[in-house]
Design an enzyme around this catalytic site. Structure first.
Site, PDB file in Angstrom:
ATOM      1  N   ASN A 164      47.064 -27.344  21.688  1.00 27.21           N
ATOM      2  CA  ASN A 164      46.582 -26.500  20.449  1.00 27.21           C
ATOM      3  C   ASN A 164      45.344 -25.553  21.155  1.00 27.21           C
ATOM      4  OD1 ASN A 164      47.766 -27.650  17.979  1.00 27.21           O
ATOM      5  ND2 ASN A 164      47.043 -29.256  19.122  1.00 27.21           N
ATOM      6  N   GLU A 165      46.070 -24.196  21.358  1.00 26.93           N
ATOM      7  CA  GLU A 165      44.991 -23.470  21.851  1.00 26.93           C
ATOM      8  C   GLU A 165      43.806 -22.969  20.935  1.00 26.93           C
ATOM      9  OE1 GLU A 165      45.015 -23.494  25.088  1.00 26.93           O
ATOM     10  OE2 GLU A 165      46.787 -23.045  25.975  1.00 26.93           O
ATOM     11  N   PRO A 166      42.864 -22.224  21.591  1.00 28.78           N
ATOM     12  CA  PRO A 166      41.830 -21.542  20.554  1.00 28.78           C
ATOM     13  C   PRO A 166      42.671 -20.938  19.243  1.00 28.78           C
ATOM     14  CG  PRO A 166      41.184 -21.512  22.514  1.00 28.78           C
ATOM     15  CD  PRO A 166      42.477 -22.013  22.811  1.00 28.78           C
ATOM     16  N   THR A 183      45.357 -21.080  30.204  1.00 26.78           N
ATOM     17  CA  THR A 183      46.269 -22.693  30.627  1.00 26.78           C
ATOM     18  C   THR A 183      47.252 -22.306  31.512  1.00 26.78           C
ATOM     19  OG1 THR A 183      45.694 -23.222  28.294  1.00 26.78           O
ATOM     20  CG2 THR A 183      47.799 -24.304  29.371  1.00 26.78           C
TER      21      THR A 183
END
Ligand code: PGA
Length: 227
Positions: A164-166, A183
């Site tokens: 769950n990226e920013p 990432t």
């Protein structure tokens, strides 16, 4: 974590969440493995499944090492354990070096007595149009076991949990996500170059993670101090 031990009271008093600071990753990992083992045994006494949410990456490796040691030397059984992994690169074949299926098999699954039917890892091989259905089904399976009893988490340099990226919403669900460039850079060495890193992944959402009955988030070393 990298804080000096003498700072720990000060840091703790500023946190809303319970924070434990350890002298090193090994010491912390052994304690976490003990906590997991206690939960597995408690659930077994109740004749119940113990549902674990599991991460990959370098952070949980020593926890898995200790769990494997407990299985081999202390007779800890995983017969009542059900696992759900957080994420997998997409696309990804399970036999590939970088696959999280392969990672989990090597570090834990093949070394303990987990039942194959109790192991769940997002499938990086399915056609893209089948991904939403797969994700709904994954969530239904978690629900069918009564939810996740203990979710173990690492944290990436972007602050991601799972992938769950920013920008991921607090209520986000299991889905396909585009990976952040940090990432991708962090994964480059595993893939022998940034250009070989998949641009997407299947991940459980923040909403799913927050539904867990208990969460342990681990962060080791200076590289993670800032995030
Ligand atoms: P790491 O990765 O454990 O290899 O640092 C953590 C993550 O990206 O979630």
């Amino acid at each position: 974590m990298t804080f000096l031990h003498s700072d720990s009271e000060n840091i703790r008093s500023r946190e809303n969440l319970p924070v434990t600071i350890h002298h090193g990753a090994r010491e912390a990992s052994v304690l976490i493995a003990k906590e997991i083992a206690t939960l597995i045994k408690k659930k077994k006494e109740l004749n119940d499944h113990c549902v674990l949410g599991l991460p990959t990456g370098s952070t949980p490796v020593e926890v898995y090492d200790e769990l494997v040691r407990m299985h081999k030397e202390d007779g800890l059984s995983f017969e009542n354990v059900v696992t759900f992994n957080l994420d997998e690169y997409y696309p990804m074949q399970p036999y590939k070096l970088q696959s999280y299926v392969r990672f989990m098999r090597e570090h834990l699954l093949d070394q303990v007595d987990l039942k194959p039917e109790n192991i769940h890892i997002p499938d990086g091989t399915i056609p893209v149009e089948e991904v939403p259905g797969f994700c709904r089904n994954y969530e239904e399976k978690v629900k069918s076991y009564g939810g996740i009893d203990l979710q173990l988490l690492g944290i990436g340099r972007t602050g991601h949990i799972g992938f769950n990226e920013p920008g991921s919403g607090k209520k986000s669900r299991t889905r396909l996500i585009s990976l952040d460039h940090i990432t991708i850079a962090d994964s480059a060495s595993d893939f022998f170059g940034e250009e070989n890193v998949p641009k997407r992944a299947i991940t459980m959402g923040i909403g799913n993670i927050l539904e867990s009955k208990q969460i342990i988030l681990m962060a080791w070393g200076e590289g993670k101090a800032k995030i």
